[in-house]
Write a protein that holds these residues in place. Structure first.
Motif, PDB file in Angstrom:
ATOM      1  N   LEU A  43     -23.450 -29.589  26.349  1.00  0.00           N
ATOM      2  CA  LEU A  43     -23.856 -30.737  27.161  1.00  0.00           C
ATOM      3  C   LEU A  43     -22.650 -31.386  27.830  1.00  0.00           C
ATOM      4  O   LEU A  43     -22.697 -31.763  29.010  1.00  0.00           O
ATOM      5  CB  LEU A  43     -24.585 -31.764  26.291  1.00  0.00           C
ATOM      6  N   GLU A  44     -21.566 -31.527  27.072  1.00  0.00           N
ATOM      7  CA  GLU A  44     -20.355 -32.136  27.626  1.00  0.00           C
ATOM      8  C   GLU A  44     -19.780 -31.303  28.758  1.00  0.00           C
ATOM      9  O   GLU A  44     -19.292 -31.835  29.758  1.00  0.00           O
ATOM     10  CB  GLU A  44     -19.319 -32.327  26.511  1.00  0.00           C
ATOM     11  N   GLU A  57     -23.244 -38.962  33.104  1.00  0.00           N
ATOM     12  CA  GLU A  57     -23.806 -39.431  31.834  1.00  0.00           C
ATOM     13  C   GLU A  57     -24.721 -38.349  31.263  1.00  0.00           C
ATOM     14  O   GLU A  57     -25.432 -37.665  32.008  1.00  0.00           O
ATOM     15  CB  GLU A  57     -24.605 -40.719  32.048  1.00  0.00           C
ATOM     16  N   ILE A  58     -24.671 -38.191  29.957  1.00  0.00           N
ATOM     17  CA  ILE A  58     -25.556 -37.223  29.301  1.00  0.00           C
ATOM     18  C   ILE A  58     -26.890 -37.916  29.060  1.00  0.00           C
ATOM     19  O   ILE A  58     -27.098 -38.593  28.047  1.00  0.00           O
ATOM     20  CB  ILE A  58     -24.926 -36.706  27.992  1.00  0.00           C
ATOM     21  N   ASP A  59     -27.771 -37.772  30.027  1.00  0.00           N
ATOM     22  CA  ASP A  59     -29.054 -38.471  29.963  1.00  0.00           C
ATOM     23  C   ASP A  59     -30.122 -37.647  30.686  1.00  0.00           C
ATOM     24  O   ASP A  59     -29.887 -36.496  31.072  1.00  0.00           O
ATOM     25  CB  ASP A  59     -28.930 -39.869  30.584  1.00  0.00           C
ATOM     26  N   LYS A  99     -31.689 -29.965  25.950  1.00  0.00           N
ATOM     27  CA  LYS A  99     -31.137 -29.555  24.653  1.00  0.00           C
ATOM     28  C   LYS A  99     -31.851 -28.301  24.135  1.00  0.00           C
ATOM     29  O   LYS A  99     -31.211 -27.395  23.585  1.00  0.00           O
ATOM     30  CB  LYS A  99     -31.267 -30.685  23.638  1.00  0.00           C
ATOM     31  N   LEU A 121     -29.122 -36.183  34.135  1.00  0.00           N
ATOM     32  CA  LEU A 121     -28.339 -34.948  34.056  1.00  0.00           C
ATOM     33  C   LEU A 121     -29.271 -33.764  33.782  1.00  0.00           C
ATOM     34  O   LEU A 121     -29.134 -32.698  34.388  1.00  0.00           O
ATOM     35  CB  LEU A 121     -27.286 -35.057  32.943  1.00  0.00           C
ATOM     36  N   ALA A 122     -30.215 -33.959  32.870  1.00  0.00           N
ATOM     37  CA  ALA A 122     -31.143 -32.883  32.521  1.00  0.00           C
ATOM     38  C   ALA A 122     -31.927 -32.422  33.745  1.00  0.00           C
ATOM     39  O   ALA A 122     -32.127 -31.218  33.950  1.00  0.00           O
ATOM     40  CB  ALA A 122     -32.098 -33.365  31.435  1.00  0.00           C
ATOM     41  N   ALA A 126     -21.889 -31.925  31.768  1.00  0.00           N
ATOM     42  CA  ALA A 126     -21.567 -33.235  32.333  1.00  0.00           C
ATOM     43  C   ALA A 126     -20.261 -33.167  33.122  1.00  0.00           C
ATOM     44  O   ALA A 126     -20.135 -33.753  34.206  1.00  0.00           O
ATOM     45  CB  ALA A 126     -21.458 -34.271  31.214  1.00  0.00           C
ATOM     46  N   LEU A 168     -33.773 -35.044  28.664  1.00  0.00           N
ATOM     47  CA  LEU A 168     -32.615 -34.616  27.879  1.00  0.00           C
ATOM     48  C   LEU A 168     -33.021 -33.724  26.716  1.00  0.00           C
ATOM     49  O   LEU A 168     -32.342 -32.730  26.429  1.00  0.00           O
ATOM     50  CB  LEU A 168     -31.864 -35.847  27.357  1.00  0.00           C
ATOM     51  N   GLU A 184     -17.173 -38.293  34.650  1.00  0.00           N
ATOM     52  CA  GLU A 184     -18.168 -37.355  34.145  1.00  0.00           C
ATOM     53  C   GLU A 184     -19.564 -37.966  34.239  1.00  0.00           C
ATOM     54  O   GLU A 184     -19.741 -39.174  34.101  1.00  0.00           O
ATOM     55  CB  GLU A 184     -17.859 -36.981  32.696  1.00  0.00           C
ATOM     56  N   THR A 235     -23.883 -30.050  21.642  1.00  0.00           N
ATOM     57  CA  THR A 235     -23.171 -31.208  22.206  1.00  0.00           C
ATOM     58  C   THR A 235     -22.032 -30.746  23.111  1.00  0.00           C
ATOM     59  O   THR A 235     -21.830 -31.292  24.202  1.00  0.00           O
ATOM     60  CB  THR A 235     -22.611 -32.098  21.076  1.00  0.00           C
TER      61      THR A 235
END
Length: 444
Positions: free
Chosen positions: A144-145, A252-254, A270, A257-258, A148, A266, A250, A141
């Motif tokens: 990922l942040e 979006e973690i979606d 991960k 972004l991936a 982002a 996503l 920032e 996590t």
């Protein structure tokens, strides 16, 4: 060639080689006869130059070559018969070299340190821990942040909002030194993130609190070491017009972004992060296991060390550490650096382990393949962008540089070999426990 031992003390060896004058004369005549058929000289047909003239013309050079060949051959034969392995290039000195005359015997003194006999080690008696660290959800996590954050965009703040650290301000600016505008000191619609430290020190600080529509004079001083000599150390004024103030947003973690980072979605991103983190953890865990392995070998095996190798290693350690403490000194134009007792102790450990690992690897016929060397050269070349070709040529022509690349590969393969024979216990730990173990390495 007569050989007489003159020293045999610990690892120190000394020998006196005597080359009889008659043997040397025969060697010179043999070389001249071998060359005679190809020699051309004014007044004689090719291959018909008299031996006396050949000796007068080429004798001194041929004599030197014959002496060198005889000494090299005698040393080679001696090392093969004795089984000695010199730790460094043997020192060869001709006795009475300045007063020696043709017709006299050649007497040469040879001294060197021989490599010690390396005792056998019971590798099965070694006990090692292989740490395994799963990538925790919190670490994934966090990664990922960070991704982002690195992919953030900016959106306009409300009209009249003041710029904060981290905001992006769009500015027109024009710089002046001594009242004159200077080349490269102006731009329009320039997006500047406050706090990014991408401008001259102090520039961004003076834009914190500005609003869209403000006109600001920024007073700064170029650093003394600034890249443009005509601006270095100079006071400057920048007239700035603020055209927009934008707040960071920032990503979006979606799945979108991936896709920016090459993943299908996503979950795929991960998985990539998990694999990367666990590879990093595995590298750190290997370093911990390797240190334990080397510590156990160092404690288990003791033998005499060649003084020359220890002194050279201690000098290198002292020199390297001095440059780390004095990074501003780029060259080697400085006073001699005297190794401390701590440096010497570390040098003894490195030499001992180096000789031991080399012995184990040699007996196990461990080799570094051409493919492994090629990969090592390619990795090293990345440190010299734009100069890769020159780097490749340097490596091809420099045996010492090749050995510097080959040595760590060989060592790692020997370590893997030892680990396969040792008792290895696998243990799962947390990231925090791994970090603590790594910190302990630095304290040793």
């Amino acid at each position: 060639m007569q050989v007489k031992e003159t020293q045999n003390d610990g690892l120190q060896r000394g020998y006196q080689f005597t080359l009889p004058a008659a043997d040397l004369a025969k060697a010179v005549d043999a070389k001249l006869k071998e060359a005679q058929p190809e020699v051309e000289m004014k007044g004689f047909r090719k291959g018909k130059v008299p031996m006396a003239m050949l000796k007068k013309q080429f004798g001194p050079r041929i004599l030197g070559e014959a002496m060198q060949d005889a000494i090299d051959g005698a040393l080679k034969d001696h090392l093969e018969k004795s089984g000695d392995r010199p730790a460094a290039q043997p020192k060869v000195e001709m006795e009475n070299g300045e007063t020696w005359k043709e017709g006299n015997d050649v007497v040469v003194n040879v001294t060197y340190e021989t490599l010690p006999a390396i005792p056998e080690v019971d590798l099965t008696a070694l006990s090692l821990e292989k740490l395994t660290v799963p990538a925790e959800d919190a670490a994934v996590t966090e990664a990922l942040e960070n991704l982002a954050k690195s992919s953030q965009s900016f959106e306009d703040r409300k009209k009249g909002s003041k710029a904060k650290d981290g905001d992006q301000v769009t500015i027109d600016f024009k710089g002046f030194v001594d009242g004159e505008a200077f080349e490269g000191g102006a731009a329009e619609d320039y997006p500047l993130v406050l706090g990014s430290n991408s401008f001259i020190p102090g520039f961004e600080d003076q834009l914190v609190g500005v609003k869209a529509g403000d006109e600001v004079k920024v007073e700064v001083k170029f650093p003394e070491e600034y890249g443009a000599p005509h601006l270095a150390g100079k006071d400057a004024t920048f007239e700035c017009t603020v055209k927009a103030v934008k707040a960071p947003k920032e990503a979006e973690i979606d799945d979108e972004l991936a896709k920016k980072f090459g993943a299908d979605d996503l979950d795929g991103l991960k998985n990539q992060i998990t694999e990367r983190l666990e590879a990093e953890y595995a590298g750190a865990a290997r370093a911990i296991m390797k240190r334990s392995l080397l510590d156990q070998l160092d404690a288990a095996v003791k033998f005499d060390l060649p003084k020359s190798l220890v002194e050279a290693e201690a000098a290198q350690i002292a020199h390297q550490l001095w440059h780390e403490e004095n990074p501003e000194v780029q060259g080697h134009n400085h006073d001699a650096i005297e190794p401390t007792e701590e440096h010497k102790t570390l040098a003894e450990r490195r030499v001992r382990l180096g000789l031991l690992l080399a012995e184990i690897g040699q007996k196990a016929e461990v080799t570094v393949t051409d493919q492994e060397m090629t990969q090592a050269v390619l990795r090293a070349a990345r440190q010299y962008p734009g100069q890769e070709r020159q780097f490749f040529e340097f490596i091809q022509q420099n045996q010492a540089a090749q050995q510097q690349l080959r040595a760590p590969i060989f060592e790692d393969k020997v370590v893997d070999l030892i680990a396969e024979k040792a008792k290895v216990e696998e243990k799962t730990v947390t990231k925090a426990e791994l970090e603590k173990a790594v910190e302990a390495l630095d304290e040793l």
